[in-house]
Design an enzyme around this catalytic site. Structure first.
Site, PDB file in Angstrom:
ATOM      1  N   VAL A  83      61.710 -35.938 -28.056  1.00 48.19           N
ATOM      2  CA  VAL A  83      62.857 -36.824 -28.255  1.00 48.19           C
ATOM      3  C   VAL A  83      64.156 -36.033 -28.059  1.00 48.19           C
ATOM      4  O   VAL A  83      64.426 -35.063 -28.770  1.00 48.19           O
ATOM      5  CB  VAL A  83      62.820 -37.451 -29.665  1.00 48.19           C
ATOM      6  CG1 VAL A  83      63.995 -38.404 -29.850  1.00 48.19           C
ATOM      7  CG2 VAL A  83      61.485 -38.140 -29.905  1.00 48.19           C
ATOM      8  N   LYS A  84      64.941 -36.479 -27.069  1.00 41.52           N
ATOM      9  CA  LYS A  84      66.189 -35.780 -26.770  1.00 41.52           C
ATOM     10  C   LYS A  84      67.322 -36.450 -27.534  1.00 41.52           C
ATOM     11  O   LYS A  84      67.486 -37.678 -27.484  1.00 41.52           O
ATOM     12  CB  LYS A  84      66.435 -35.883 -25.267  1.00 41.52           C
ATOM     13  CG  LYS A  84      67.139 -34.710 -24.640  1.00 41.52           C
ATOM     14  CD  LYS A  84      67.087 -34.892 -23.122  1.00 41.52           C
ATOM     15  CE  LYS A  84      67.831 -33.819 -22.395  1.00 41.52           C
ATOM     16  NZ  LYS A  84      67.960 -34.137 -20.966  1.00 41.52           N
ATOM     17  N   VAL A  85      68.092 -35.638 -28.253  1.00 39.49           N
ATOM     18  CA  VAL A  85      69.236 -36.172 -29.007  1.00 39.49           C
ATOM     19  C   VAL A  85      70.450 -35.284 -28.752  1.00 39.49           C
ATOM     20  O   VAL A  85      70.304 -34.094 -28.463  1.00 39.49           O
ATOM     21  CB  VAL A  85      68.957 -36.242 -30.537  1.00 39.49           C
ATOM     22  CG1 VAL A  85      67.768 -37.145 -30.834  1.00 39.49           C
ATOM     23  CG2 VAL A  85      68.750 -34.871 -31.135  1.00 39.49           C
TER      24      VAL A  85
END
Ligand code: G3P
Length: 215
Positions: A83-85
């Site tokens: 998950v890219k944040v």
């Protein structure tokens, strides 16, 4: 240093995967939007079928709670989804919460080493410093990789990996490896440029000409 492909284009991923050099794929909202009409979940799931390694899918919420919600959904798509944040306080909250649930994160849009250190402390699996965009401001982007690498190496508790991102040309690949990046995530065009050399082409021509002329 490993290679990831920075794209959501399945043809490019299929081709680069056939070269035997791909260890993962990163996407972002811009790259996904370039694949007109593609459904996000389907694109990420298809990429995960093509490449057996971390596949980054970016959350678009601005609040930590929203990012966690998106991340929990992405994680159901495939075990290799990361998950890219963004590197914000809300992003840190999401990293921390997702890490506690065993979900790996990639903290993106990193432009200084303090951001990278905070992301690591919150539990990020990977950080993405954008070397090309730092270069664009007239500052040496590779210095960012050197600083993060040195800081991470000096702290035995940190296992976070460094992805050199926003790679623009083959020299960025070489310098990222020398600067201590674990991964370079490259546009397909840069990978194509990196393997080519005019002397390689000329050498092949000469070898073939000599081979044909043998008596
Ligand atoms: O991985 C980050 C990358 O997609 C950003 O690249 O070229 O848009 O700065 P660029």
């Amino acid at each position: 240093m490993q290679f990831y492909l920075d794209t959501a284009n399945l043809d490019e991923i299929r081709e680069a995967a056939s070269w035997g050099i791909l260890s993962g794929v990163t996407t972002n909202p811009t790259l996904v939007a370039r694949e007109k009409g593609a459904d996000f979940k389907s694109v990420i799931s298809e990429i995960a079928e093509l490449v057996d390694g971390p596949i980054s899918a970016e959350a678009v919420s601005l609040d930590g709670e929203g990012m966690v919600k998106e991340g929990l959904e992405f994680a159901t798509w495939h075990p290799n989804v990361i998950v890219k944040v963004p590197s914000t306080t809300e992003g840190l909250k999401a990293v921390y919460q997702l890490a506690r649930k065993g979900i790996r994160t990639n903290v993106t849009l990193i432009f200084n080493a303090a951001q990278a250190l905070m992301a690591a402390r919150a539990g990020a699996f990977i950080v993405s410093p954008f070397v090309g965009r730092v270069d664009d401001t007239g500052v040496d982007g590779m210095q960012l990789i050197r600083e993060i690498s040195q800081i991470y190496k000096s702290d035995s508790e940190i296992t976070t990996k460094i992805i050199s991102a926003s790679i623009r040309h083959p020299r960025h690949i070489i310098d990222s490896a020398l600067a201590g990046a674990d991964i370079a995530t490259c546009p397909f065009k840069v990978l194509q440029l990196a393997i080519r050399h005019p002397l390689t082409d000329r050498g092949i021509e000469q070898f073939l000409a000599d081979w044909k002329s043998r008596s």
